[in-house]
Design a protein around this motif. Structure first.
Motif, PDB file in Angstrom:
ATOM      1  N   LEU A   1      21.048  57.203  30.399  1.00  0.00           N
ATOM      2  CA  LEU A   1      20.420  57.813  31.576  1.00  0.00           C
ATOM      3  C   LEU A   1      19.241  56.964  32.063  1.00  0.00           C
ATOM      4  N   ASP A   2      18.457  56.463  31.127  1.00  0.00           N
ATOM      5  CA  ASP A   2      17.309  55.630  31.497  1.00  0.00           C
ATOM      6  C   ASP A   2      17.760  54.393  32.269  1.00  0.00           C
ATOM      7  N   ARG A   3      18.836  53.773  31.818  1.00  0.00           N
ATOM      8  CA  ARG A   3      19.321  52.553  32.475  1.00  0.00           C
ATOM      9  C   ARG A   3      20.021  52.860  33.788  1.00  0.00           C
ATOM     10  N   LEU A   4      20.927  53.818  33.781  1.00  0.00           N
ATOM     11  CA  LEU A   4      21.747  54.086  34.969  1.00  0.00           C
ATOM     12  C   LEU A   4      20.929  54.657  36.123  1.00  0.00           C
ATOM     13  N   SER A   5      19.913  55.435  35.819  1.00  0.00           N
ATOM     14  CA  SER A   5      19.125  56.085  36.878  1.00  0.00           C
ATOM     15  C   SER A   5      18.275  55.104  37.666  1.00  0.00           C
ATOM     16  N   GLN A   6      18.257  53.837  37.257  1.00  0.00           N
ATOM     17  CA  GLN A   6      17.527  52.816  38.013  1.00  0.00           C
ATOM     18  C   GLN A   6      18.284  52.365  39.264  1.00  0.00           C
ATOM     19  N   ASN A   7      19.587  52.734  39.339  1.00  0.00           N
ATOM     20  CA  ASN A   7      20.392  52.323  40.482  1.00  0.00           C
ATOM     21  C   ASN A   7      20.097  53.224  41.687  1.00  0.00           C
ATOM     22  N   GLU A   8      19.700  52.630  42.789  1.00  0.00           N
ATOM     23  CA  GLU A   8      19.309  53.418  43.969  1.00  0.00           C
ATOM     24  C   GLU A   8      20.477  54.170  44.585  1.00  0.00           C
ATOM     25  N   ASN A   9      21.716  53.747  44.283  1.00  0.00           N
ATOM     26  CA  ASN A   9      22.892  54.428  44.825  1.00  0.00           C
ATOM     27  C   ASN A   9      23.419  55.535  43.924  1.00  0.00           C
ATOM     28  N   GLY A  10      22.784  55.702  42.768  1.00  0.00           N
ATOM     29  CA  GLY A  10      23.242  56.720  41.845  1.00  0.00           C
ATOM     30  C   GLY A  10      24.188  56.156  40.802  1.00  0.00           C
ATOM     31  N   PHE A  11      24.803  57.063  40.022  1.00  0.00           N
ATOM     32  CA  PHE A  11      25.654  56.593  38.933  1.00  0.00           C
ATOM     33  C   PHE A  11      26.724  57.610  38.563  1.00  0.00           C
ATOM     34  N   PHE A  12      27.733  57.099  37.842  1.00  0.00           N
ATOM     35  CA  PHE A  12      28.744  57.937  37.197  1.00  0.00           C
ATOM     36  C   PHE A  12      28.686  57.640  35.703  1.00  0.00           C
ATOM     37  N   LEU A  13      28.593  58.685  34.893  1.00  0.00           N
ATOM     38  CA  LEU A  13      28.506  58.526  33.443  1.00  0.00           C
ATOM     39  C   LEU A  13      29.479  59.473  32.765  1.00  0.00           C
ATOM     40  N   MET A  14      30.214  58.951  31.777  1.00  0.00           N
ATOM     41  CA  MET A  14      31.043  59.795  30.904  1.00  0.00           C
ATOM     42  C   MET A  14      30.495  59.705  29.488  1.00  0.00           C
ATOM     43  N   VAL A  15      30.223  60.859  28.886  1.00  0.00           N
ATOM     44  CA  VAL A  15      29.737  60.945  27.511  1.00  0.00           C
ATOM     45  C   VAL A  15      30.777  61.706  26.695  1.00  0.00           C
ATOM     46  N   GLU A  16      31.232  61.095  25.600  1.00  0.00           N
ATOM     47  CA  GLU A  16      32.244  61.747  24.769  1.00  0.00           C
ATOM     48  C   GLU A  16      31.720  62.010  23.359  1.00  0.00           C
ATOM     49  N   GLY A  17      31.817  63.264  22.933  1.00  0.00           N
ATOM     50  CA  GLY A  17      31.655  63.614  21.527  1.00  0.00           C
ATOM     51  C   GLY A  17      32.995  63.378  20.866  1.00  0.00           C
ATOM     52  N   SER A  18      33.262  62.123  20.552  1.00  0.00           N
ATOM     53  CA  SER A  18      34.623  61.670  20.249  1.00  0.00           C
ATOM     54  C   SER A  18      35.213  62.261  18.976  1.00  0.00           C
ATOM     55  N   LYS A  19      34.373  62.465  17.963  1.00  0.00           N
ATOM     56  CA  LYS A  19      34.928  62.732  16.643  1.00  0.00           C
ATOM     57  C   LYS A  19      34.972  64.203  16.234  1.00  0.00           C
ATOM     58  N   VAL A  20      34.686  65.110  17.177  1.00  0.00           N
ATOM     59  CA  VAL A  20      35.077  66.497  16.922  1.00  0.00           C
ATOM     60  C   VAL A  20      36.585  66.518  16.707  1.00  0.00           C
ATOM     61  N   ASP A  21      37.262  65.763  17.534  1.00  0.00           N
ATOM     62  CA  ASP A  21      38.722  65.641  17.465  1.00  0.00           C
ATOM     63  C   ASP A  21      39.180  65.096  16.118  1.00  0.00           C
ATOM     64  N   TRP A  22      38.510  64.072  15.625  1.00  0.00           N
ATOM     65  CA  TRP A  22      38.905  63.470  14.342  1.00  0.00           C
ATOM     66  C   TRP A  22      38.714  64.466  13.204  1.00  0.00           C
TER      67      TRP A  22
END
Length: 550
Positions: free
Chosen positions: A255-276
């Motif tokens: 969030l700290d890095r992506l929010s620097q973009n003046e046009n905004g951002f798309f982020l996907m966060v996965e809690g991957s290993k609940v599945d595992w």
């Protein structure tokens, strides 16, 4: 072959068109940022158990971070089966098209006897643009992925790559690198190639490998990949915080890095290993992995509410394992106390996998003491013999752990037998999954949504001007159409096939699975990746490449 009437065929084609282009059912005001959070393979029973575990252990109140934002359910399915695999289900969230098992953001092959939606056979293997690609390509937004598995695993791949087989990591990893993501945090150092590392140097991308201090101190504006471990990250309960960052920490850094973009951002966060954990029927793993994800949800929701220009949607891609609080051998279930249900599991200091790693390096005579230390279980002779008889049989495939006689499954069976959690399977399940969302104007999806409608909602939240089907025609045209009538060959002698098109003294070389082409050996960067499918010997590429030969 069955005969199809002309009128039925026309209806079929019309249905496909409507299916691909329809808009979300309610008005949604576009926002500058869109965040998708996926706790992979999380059935609702896991969420309930995590909430009670948190209450029992006084970890932060009676509610989970996700609770205030729960708003419905999602019917998630493959194109030809109600029970989905991670590859086709998240691919549908990203592209709007349900797909078959193993498919990564690609049009499915028709399966007429079983298809649950209209499928156009002529579209088979066609790469389909994702919402991440649309955010970058159409709106010049920053893009990021944060996961706890190796970076080309199914869910992150679904956002940023295209192929019909999710396990083809060499093709998927290259595409992800050449997508020029602003952020990629997760695992998978062993998958990086020299070509990928060189591309990072060429594009000014910072690569951080197994260096948590450098990761924590990073505050630059350049693109950044931070990878830990050779493949996946450890379960949160087994994680050394001085070596591996938490999902919450990686999410905050993204969030700290992506929010620097003046046009905004798309982020996907996965809690991957609940599945595992669910595949392995590891109850404490399911619970603690979900709680680690929920902390990331808290971080994201805090950001979204303060930012005022961010849409957040939280949803699993499918259920897994039939996890339940309560089991066949629980007598007087309606009188079981919180202590009865959560006392023993709360004493577990390691997941089954974490304990397995310790036992495999230990002497058999120490097993009892080690088990007692990490689980508070006093092994009986039968349990000890189970461990001793299976200690040399370690199942490598996380999907098969619960169905094999190996050290990992033996440990989990012993741990679970001291709790009252139940599992019906070691595989995915077909129930609807929970839906949670936040939008600054309250424009959230409610009730039961299909996975297709989730994609429509994401497109609306981004405010895309060009539909994904229209974008597909721009960036994934067939080379046979783009260079029709021209002199071209496909060179398959290298690691990746290369399309070579000649006109006079000009040669355009187009490598597969990258976003760089070469005009008379001079590199030209593309805004999207090129995909090659061996099944039909076809390159899918930007249709405007023809301009270099006109």
């Amino acid at each position: 072959m069955k005969k199809v009437s002309v009128s039925l065929l026309l209806f079929f084609v019309f249905s496909i068109t409507v299916f691909a282009q329809q808009q979300y059912r309610r008005p949604v005001k576009p926002t500058k940022n869109v965040i998708v959070m996926i706790p992979d393979g999380t059935s609702i029973g896991v969420v309930s158990a995590a909430r009670w575990y948190q209450i029992y252990n006084k970890l932060g109140g009676d509610n989970l971070a996700v609770d205030p934002y729960l708003c419905g359910t999602v019917k998630t399915f493959s194109s030809n089966a109600p029970i989905g695999d991670s590859a086709p289900t998240t691919s549908c969230y990203m592209t709007g098209m349900p797909q078959q098992t193993g498919n990564v953001a690609i049009y499915p092959v028709a399966d007429p006897e079983n298809d649950l939606i209209p499928i156009d056979p002529a579209m088979a293997y066609q790469p389909l643009p994702t919402v991440l690609e649309a955010a970058k390509y159409q709106q010049n937004k920053a893009t990021g992925l944060v996961v706890t598995v190796e970076f080309p695993h199914a869910t992150p791949a679904d956002c940023s790559a295209h192929y019909y087989a999710r396990g083809k990591y060499e093709y998927i990893a290259s595409q992800m690198a050449y997508q020029n993501l602003d952020v990629m945090f997760g695992g998978g150092n062993s998958i990086l190639t020299d070509d990928i590392k060189q591309h990072f140097k060429n594009t000014g991308t910072t690569l951080i490998q197994d260096d948590i201090k450098t990761f924590r101190s990073f505050n630059g504006k350049e693109k950044v990949w931070a990878l830990f471990n050779e493949r996946e990250l450890p379960y949160d309960l087994d994680r050394d915080p001085e070596v591996i960052p938490s999902l919450q920490e990686m999410t905050q850094k993204a969030l700290d890095r992506l929010s620097q973009n003046e046009n905004g951002f798309f982020l996907m966060v996965e809690g991957s290993k609940v599945d595992w954990s669910a595949h392995g029927n590891d109850a404490v793993g399911c619970i603690t992995e979900y709680l680690a994800f929920d902390k990331a949800v808290a971080t994201v929701m805090d950001f979204a509410k303060k930012n005022g220009e961010t849409t957040v949607i939280v949803l699993p891609d499918h259920g897994n394992s039939g996890f339940t609080i309560g089991r066949r051998d629980l007598k007087s279930y309606n009188k079981a106390t919180l202590d009865d249900l959560f006392k023993n599991v709360s004493k577990f200091k390691k997941t089954g996998e974490g304990l397995e790693r310790i036992l495999l390096k230990s002497k058999p005579e120490d097993f009892k003491a080690i088990f007692k230390e990490y689980t508070d279980i006093d092994l009986n002779e039968e349990e000890l013999n189970l461990l001793l008889s299976s200690k040399n049989y370690k199942e490598a495939d996380y999907i098969k752990v619960s169905n094999s006689v190996n050290m990992g499954s033996s440990i989990i069976n012993i741990m679970d037998s001291h709790t009252y959690f139940g599992f019906t399977t070691g595989g995915h399940t077909g129930e609807e999954v929970f839906l949670a969302a936040y939008h600054p104007n309250g424009d959230i999806p409610v009730g039961m949504n299909t996975n297709v409608e989730i994609n429509q909602y994401l497109c609306a939240a981004l405010g895309l001007k060009t539909s994904l089907p229209e974008m597909r025609q721009e960036i994934f045209a067939k080379h046979t159409d783009v260079f029709k009538g021209m002199d071209y060959t496909i060179d398959k002698s290298a690691d990746f096939p290369v399309l070579k098109v000649k006109k006079g003294n000009v040669t355009l070389s187009v490598p597969a699975f990258k976003s760089v082409v070469y005009l008379n050996n001079q590199p030209i960067a593309l805004p999207s990746v090129v995909v090659y499918i061996d099944k039909n010997d076809t390159f899918y590429l930007p249709k405007n490449l023809i301009k270099y030969l006109e």
